[in-house]
Motif scaffolding. Structure first.
Motif, short mmCIF file in Angstrom:
data_model
loop_
_atom_site.label_atom_id
_atom_site.label_comp_id
_atom_site.label_asym_id
_atom_site.label_seq_id
_atom_site.Cartn_x
_atom_site.Cartn_y
_atom_site.Cartn_z
N HIS A 79 0.89 -1.13 0.03
CA HIS A 79 -0.12 -0.05 -0.35
C HIS A 79 1.20 1.17 0.12
O HIS A 79 0.54 1.87 -0.57
CB HIS A 79 -0.87 0.02 1.12
CG HIS A 79 -1.90 -1.07 1.11
ND1 HIS A 79 -2.39 -1.74 2.38
CD2 HIS A 79 -2.49 -2.06 0.36
CE1 HIS A 79 -3.16 -2.79 1.86
NE2 HIS A 79 -3.42 -2.84 0.61
N LEU A 138 -1.17 4.45 -1.60
CA LEU A 138 -2.24 4.40 -0.96
C LEU A 138 -2.34 4.47 0.40
O LEU A 138 -3.17 4.76 0.84
CB LEU A 138 -3.08 2.75 -1.17
CG LEU A 138 -3.27 2.55 -2.85
CD1 LEU A 138 -3.98 1.05 -2.86
CD2 LEU A 138 -4.63 2.91 -3.16
N GLU A 149 -2.07 14.54 -2.21
CA GLU A 149 -3.11 13.54 -2.32
C GLU A 149 -3.61 13.41 -3.58
O GLU A 149 -3.60 12.71 -4.46
CB GLU A 149 -4.73 14.29 -1.41
CG GLU A 149 -5.03 12.42 -1.85
CD GLU A 149 -6.35 12.38 -2.23
OE1 GLU A 149 -6.56 13.37 -2.93
OE2 GLU A 149 -6.51 11.27 -2.82
N THR A 167 -2.99 10.33 -6.77
CA THR A 167 -4.05 9.90 -7.71
C THR A 167 -3.58 10.06 -8.71
O THR A 167 -3.29 8.73 -9.55
CB THR A 167 -5.29 10.88 -7.60
OG1 THR A 167 -5.73 10.85 -5.40
CG2 THR A 167 -7.08 10.14 -7.56
N LEU A 168 -3.05 10.90 -9.71
CA LEU A 168 -3.03 11.77 -10.75
C LEU A 168 -1.55 10.01 -11.04
O LEU A 168 -1.34 9.23 -12.48
CB LEU A 168 -2.43 12.66 -11.33
CG LEU A 168 -3.57 13.30 -10.91
CD1 LEU A 168 -3.19 14.66 -11.09
CD2 LEU A 168 -4.45 13.03 -11.97
N ARG A 195 -1.06 7.14 -9.70
CA ARG A 195 -1.69 5.84 -9.91
C ARG A 195 -2.68 5.82 -10.77
O ARG A 195 -2.23 4.71 -11.52
CB ARG A 195 -3.58 5.69 -8.45
CG ARG A 195 -1.82 5.67 -7.08
CD ARG A 195 -3.83 5.00 -5.90
NE ARG A 195 -4.12 5.55 -5.80
CZ ARG A 195 -4.79 6.94 -4.85
NH1 ARG A 195 -3.30 7.19 -4.16
NH2 ARG A 195 -5.86 7.61 -5.24
N ARG A 196 -2.92 6.49 -11.08
CA ARG A 196 -3.63 7.22 -12.62
C ARG A 196 -2.49 6.17 -13.47
O ARG A 196 -3.11 5.36 -14.99
CB ARG A 196 -4.53 7.92 -12.74
CG ARG A 196 -5.43 7.56 -14.20
CD ARG A 196 -6.18 9.00 -14.61
NE ARG A 196 -5.32 9.82 -14.73
CZ ARG A 196 -5.37 11.30 -14.82
NH1 ARG A 196 -6.28 12.28 -14.40
NH2 ARG A 196 -4.62 12.77 -15.40
N PHE A 210 -3.20 -1.50 -11.07
CA PHE A 210 -3.59 -2.30 -9.58
C PHE A 210 -4.10 -3.91 -10.16
O PHE A 210 -5.01 -3.66 -10.89
CB PHE A 210 -4.83 -1.81 -8.85
CG PHE A 210 -3.99 -0.46 -7.87
CD1 PHE A 210 -3.63 0.64 -8.56
CD2 PHE A 210 -2.42 -1.01 -6.53
CE1 PHE A 210 -3.03 1.92 -7.69
CE2 PHE A 210 -2.58 0.04 -6.10
CZ PHE A 210 -3.01 1.25 -6.47
N PHE A 221 -6.39 -6.18 -7.42
CA PHE A 221 -6.96 -6.13 -5.98
C PHE A 221 -7.56 -8.07 -6.23
O PHE A 221 -6.99 -8.87 -7.48
CB PHE A 221 -8.15 -5.65 -5.70
CG PHE A 221 -7.36 -4.06 -5.49
CD1 PHE A 221 -8.49 -3.40 -6.50
CD2 PHE A 221 -6.68 -3.80 -4.68
CE1 PHE A 221 -7.13 -2.43 -6.51
CE2 PHE A 221 -6.19 -2.29 -4.68
CZ PHE A 221 -7.03 -1.51 -5.81
N ALA A 223 -10.11 -9.00 -5.18
CA ALA A 223 -11.34 -9.14 -5.05
C ALA A 223 -11.97 -7.90 -5.34
O ALA A 223 -11.33 -6.84 -5.37
CB ALA A 223 -12.11 -9.58 -4.45
N ASN A 242 -12.39 -6.24 -8.61
CA ASN A 242 -11.66 -5.46 -8.95
C ASN A 242 -12.00 -4.23 -10.19
O ASN A 242 -11.74 -3.43 -10.85
CB ASN A 242 -10.51 -6.13 -9.17
CG ASN A 242 -9.68 -6.84 -9.46
OD1 ASN A 242 -8.69 -5.22 -8.76
ND2 ASN A 242 -9.44 -8.03 -9.14
#
Lengths: 853, 245
Positions: B56, B61, B81, B85-86, B88-89, B94, B96, B98, B100
């Motif tokens: 994370h 995250l 923040e 976010t950008l 991560r984008r 990613f 996960f 479940a 997803n």
């Protein structure tokens, strides 16, 4: 089970708060209506007692036409003298009351709100038998007057100043001889002026007579006995009644108005409640949907379906109880605020002062309504919850919304048809106002429920359509919003339907109003040929002096000037045992300035005690041209009127038209004021040229408003608009509740989608995009509600217009501009509603959200 | 492979501490790790070892209490923040265990979701390579609830790949799948690393999953205790037993 219920309630405090709030709003409207009405009643009851005076007896003429207070004959001086000489009578004073117009210099004295300006006679030695007390100065002599203490203060009038009094006679100046006060608190907003008896009789046309006589009994003499004695001994046609009779008559009159007012407010309250019910139903359904697994678990460990259902209903009951209690106090708060606002706005009390009354009835009504609505709304979700199978505890995909699509459609169609029939029946039936209203209300309600069920069918395509422009310019957020709005059509439809209810009513009122305006416009074009119209401002119960029309006739260039007297709200004549509204005018005006579509006969001969009859009553009474119809008038008794013509258009002058001379002889001289006048110019004369001359004359009659054709149309349309605004403001309250419903739904839906929002944020959706997504979803739902509302409202308006008598509305108009505004405002409401849920969604902690289950 | 191997991501003296005084919990304890580009790295450890927390924090995250994390050359501990976010984008993918996929979007829409959010046009040829590799051809228009678990995870992996990220983080991606389907997903990840040049970091507790990795890093109590190069499942199992004592 109870403990679990309470726990679950408290666990979701926000949801509890929002649901309760919706009910509180509705209940507060109900309780507010009752509190306001009850408070007004108690105040006016006091006033009624004050008007009637302590233990006085009132002698007055007996009504010649049943239930028509205007038809009482005046009391001549001879009767007063007789009363004075009757044994047991301490004193008797004749009372004259009139409606004057007062000016101080150039300023017209205007009472507050709808209060009247009243003139009474007052003599120095009669003070004992008067409700007026001298505060300063002395009683009025000739050419003198007293003014009430509040008016004196407001307009800065002192003893010795000059005021102008205008009646049906031309204006006269009076010297202020003193200041007076009526009763204890001067009667809340009315303007009083006192003049001596002789002047009063002259100004208000009571030649040697009085409106009524106030009689006081000797000490020790019983009022009832004296009243009976007087009634026996006085000539026929006069009666003596005790003060409680008079007081209760006044009370009844006030009560009629207050009750109408109260019922109007209750109608709006009902609308608010219907909307609340939609919201509660929606909320319970969503929340129970979220709790499916939990409820499945309860079932798995042994709770029966019935226990689950009871649990839900108990929750609803608790919410209902809390909301009802809060609602009553909220209603109190609203009434208090309204009162405070009115007091602020007018300097001096606008409404008479008095305590706010919370009757037992208000509590009971609030309880029934608050608890009833909440329970009713929760029944269907509770039933669905009881059917949750235990296996739901283990599976992830069971929802509360599944199934029954076809049944919903069938029920929806049936309810819709039922609703339409009830509405149509309600408008066309003549079983009395209560029955009509009941049918209309039931019909509208059924229609609303039906549309909310059926709108599920179109919710998905509608959301996709409405959301399409968003996918263009809001891209990702817009697309997601559109998908969210379409994913659960039932929820979208249900939320939008709450908005639909309020907006449908707004749309209906707008449609009716627009049709009204259109109708008037065509009447103006086709039937009203005059160049100028004169009508009165609404703040008075009488019109303007006939002198005005006489003066205008004399102007060079004026071909015809006729006045109109009577009509609804004035004295009536009685034909075949029924009271009829009647208008008096001059023969020469008919067919020229005014066209009422004569079918048979002609206008000439009217001045010879003729009468023009509308085709409907003519048919009912089997009248044709040449027939004689006896009509009873208040002052002239029975007159034989000859039918000179039968006409088609009753919308302008009503159903019965007589000549001015007949009107003058048939009704009280005090009632001989014109309410309306029309002027036609000679051919070739320009309107502008004459205007200044006419204005110069009209300025002496400030209560008369001279208008040309355009101005007159604007005036009438303005009046309709004012009414529309008032109605819509009240309905707007229901719209506010519906918007809260959208907030509610969105909050719950954000909660439901926590994991999904967490995922979106993890893969890169910014907070701003998240907020936008929620916002556009709200806008889609709100605009959908708006579209539904407009469609249903137009339908209702269409039915209403078709069903209304032709004398009212003939044309049908759709206020397109207003509808566009409504839709824009819906979008704005959506944006507003989304603020809180959007913030919540954007603030979700991404990690927590992903891990949420 | 490139001799001047760049590091797709690095943690430097990373610590994440909860609580204070007697009740302090060190989820990450001054941990340093370098994650090379073009490799499939597995991070393993018993529950409570801090492996999820590490991921994370590496992915932006979660925040560190102290220390730094780099994605490429960017020190992400300094980012706002919104910038995270950008990040991560645009630069991270990613997968996960479940949930997803966004249930209201089709498989295809899910795959291009990050690009949609960024309003960037997807690279069409890359997109087609990914789709081909993930073998979803005829299922692209379907909604997640119309796909099997394995298919859903493949869509998730495709989405992670579609944006040509610098690094992909997968948190127990096969946890909800049966062994055969899970195996397919892991083989596909290997393929993505070897043929498409991706960098994937896999967090798992399953030795047979970690056996697909080029390198396995073992965590206990917030620190790295061991590293193995391309170990077999048996070796991994042994190591886990040892560390468990």
């Amino acid at each position: 089970m109870l403990k679990l219920t309470l726990n679950s309630l408290l666990a979701r405090k926000i949801r509890l708060a929002l649901t309760t709030f919706a009910v509180v709003l509705g209940v507060s409207f109900v309780s507010g209506s009752f509190i306001l009405a009850d408070s007004l009643r108690s105040v006016f009851d006091k006033i009624a007692v004050e008007i009637a005076g302590p233990d006085w007896i009132q002698v007055r003429g007996v009504e010649t036409i049943e239930d028509d207070a205007f038809s009482r004959p005046t009391v001549p001086q001879s009767v007063v003298d007789q009363i004075r000489s009757t044994e047991g009578v301490y004193g008797a004073e004749g009372v004259i009351q009139g409606f004057p117009r007062i000016s101080v210099g150039d300023t017209l004295v205007k009472p507050l709100g709808g209060a009247p300006t009243l003139a009474f006679n007052f003599e120095q030695d009669a003070e004992e038998l008067s409700a007026f007390q001298t505060v300063e100065g002395s009683a009025p002599g000739n050419a003198e007057a007293m003014v009430d203490v509040d008016t004196a203060e407001k307009y800065d009038i002192s003893v010795g100043d000059v005021i102008t009094i205008r009646t049906l006679q031309p204006a006269e100046d009076f010297r202020v001889s003193g200041i007076t006060r009526w009763g204890l608190d001067n009667g809340g907003g009315a303007v009083f002026v006192l003049i001596d008896t002789a002047t009063a009789q002259r100004l208000f046309n009571y030649p040697d007579a009085y409106l009524a006589v106030t009689v006081a009994a000797m000490p020790g003499v019983d009022e009832n006995e004296l009243a009976n004695k007087l009634t026996r001994e006085l000539p026929t046609g006069f009666e003596a009644v005790t003060s409680d009779v008079v007081a209760s008559e006044f009370s009844d009159q006030f009560d009629t108005f207050i009750t109408i007012f109260q019922n109007a407010l209750l109608v709006f309250a009902a609308v608010a409640l219907v909307v609340s019910a939609f919201i509660i139903n929606n909320t319970f359904a969503i929340v129970l949907g979220q709790r499916v697994r939990e409820l499945g678990l309860l079932r798995a460990v042994g709770a029966t379906g019935r226990q689950i259902r009871s649990s839900v209903l108990i929750e609803a009951l608790l919410i209902g109880v809390i909301a009802s209690v809060i609602g009553v106090f909220a209603g109190l708060g609203i009434t208090w605020t309204i009162k405070a606002l009115i007091d602020q706005a007018g300097d001096g009390s606008g409404l008479p002062d008095g305590p706010l009354v919370i009757a037992a009835r208000t509590w009971i009504a609030a309880a029934i309504v608050g608890i009833g609505i909440t329970l009713l709304a929760a029944i269907s979700p509770a039933r669905k919850a009881s059917r949750i199978p235990p296996i739901a505890a283990l599976r992830d995909d069971l929802t509360l919304w599944s199934g029954g699509g076809r049944r919903r459609t069938i029920v929806g169609v049936l309810l819709g048809v039922g609703g339409l029939l009830a509405t149509i029946f309600g408008i066309t039936t003549d079983g009395g106002a209560l029955r009509q209203l009941g049918l209309l209300a039931a019909g509208a309600l059924l229609l609303f429920i039906s549309i909310s069920l059926l709108s599920t069918l179109i919710a998905r395509p509608a959301a996709r359509l409405l959301g399409w422009p968003l996918t263009r310019f809001a891209r990702a957020s817009g697309n997601l919003a559109r998908e969210n709005a379409s994913r659960n059509p039932r929820r979208t439809a249900s939320t939008a339907s709450a908005l639909m209810v309020g907006l449908a009513l707004v749309a209906m009122v707008l449609v009716v109003g627009t049709s009204f305006k259109k109708t008037f416009s065509s009447i103006l074009d086709s039937s009203l040929g005059a160049d100028f119209f004169i009508d009165t401002e609404r703040d008075g119960s009488w019109g303007f002096s006939p002198q005005l029309v006489e003066e205008i006739k004399a102007v060079d260039g004026v071909a015809i000037a006729v006045g109109f007297r009577g009509g609804p709200g004035t004295a009536q004549m009685s034909v075949a045992g029924a009271s009829k509204d009647v208008i008096g005018t001059q023969e020469e005006g008919l067919g020229r300035v005014l066209d009422i579509s004569l079918i048979e006969g002609s206008y000439s001969g009217l001045s010879n005690d003729g009468v023009l009859v509308h085709k409907d009553p003519a048919k009912d009474l089997s009248l044709s041209v040449g027939d004689v119809v006896p009509a009873t008038f208040p002052t002239a008794g029975v007159k034989d009127l000859r039918v000179v013509g039968i006409f088609d258009d009753g919308s302008i002058l009503g159903n019965w038209v007589i000549d001015m001379s007949t009107y003058e002889s048939g009704f009280d001289p005090a009632r001989q004021s014109d309410l309306f006048a029309a002027v036609e110019l000679e051919d070739g004369v320009e309107v502008q040229n004459i205007r200044s001359q006419l204005d110069a004359i009209a300025v002496n009659y400030p209560e008369a408003v001279l208008q040309d054709r355009t101005e007159y149309q604007e005036t009438i349309e303005g009046r309709i608009d004012t009414l529309l605004v008032t109605v819509n403001a009240l309905v707007g309250f229901a719209v506010v509740i519906a918007v809260l419903g959208i907030v509610n739904t969105l909050m719950l839906s954000v909660f439901e989608r926590t994991r999904e929002i967490g995922l979106l944020r993890a893969v890169g959706m910014t907070r701003r995009q998240t907020r936008r997504m929620i916002r556009w979803e709200a806008v889609i739902i709100a605009v959908f509600g708006g579209v539904l509302g407009i469609l249903v409202g137009t339908l209702l308006g269409f039915i209403a217009v078709q069903a209304m008598p032709e004398s009212f509305i003939t044309d049908f108009g759709i206020p397109v501009g207003n509808f566009v505004i409504i839709l824009v405002m819906c979008a704005a409401a959506g944006v507003l509603a989304a603020i809180l849920p959007a913030r919540r969604a954007a603030r979700l902690n991404v990690l927590d959200a992903i891990a949420h289950s | 492979m490139d001799t001047t191997t760049k590091f797709a991501a690095r943690a430097v003296e990373a610590s994440k501490i909860y609580g204070s005084g007697e009740t302090v919990v060190r989820a990450l304890d001054a941990l340093s790790v370098d994650l090379a580009s073009g490799e499939l790295t597995a991070i393993m450890g018993p529950s409570g070892s801090g492996k999820s927390t590490l991921m994370h924090c590496l992915a932006g995250l979660d925040n560190l209490t102290s220390g730094k994390v780099f994605i490429g050359e960017t020190d992400i501990s300094e980012l706002s923040e919104r910038a995270l976010t950008l990040l991560r984008r645009d630069r991270i993918g990613f997968v996960f265990q479940a949930f997803n996929l966004v249930p209201t979007l089709s498989a295809q829409e899910n795959i291009v979701l990050p690009q949609q959010l960024g309003a960037t046009a997807p690279d069409v040829s890359w997109f087609e390579r990914v789709i081909e590799a993930v073998a979803l051809g005829d299922r692209l228009k379907h909604r997640p609830n119309e796909l099997s678990g394995g298919q859903q995870q493949r869509v998730a992996v495709a989405r992670a790949l579609a944006g040509q990220p610098e690094i992909i983080f997968a948190d127990e991606p096969t946890g909800n799948l049966d062994s055969k389907t899970g195996g397919e997903i892991l083989e596909f990840m290997q393929k993505a690393v070897r043929e498409l040049g991706q960098t994937i970091v896999l967090v798992t507790h399953d030795p047979s999953a970690a056996a697909h990795a080029d390198r396995v890093v073992f965590l206990v109590d917030g620190s790295i205790v061991e590293e193995l190069e391309a170990p077999s499942a048996a070796l991994i199992l042994d190591m886990m037993k040892q560390l468990g004592d």
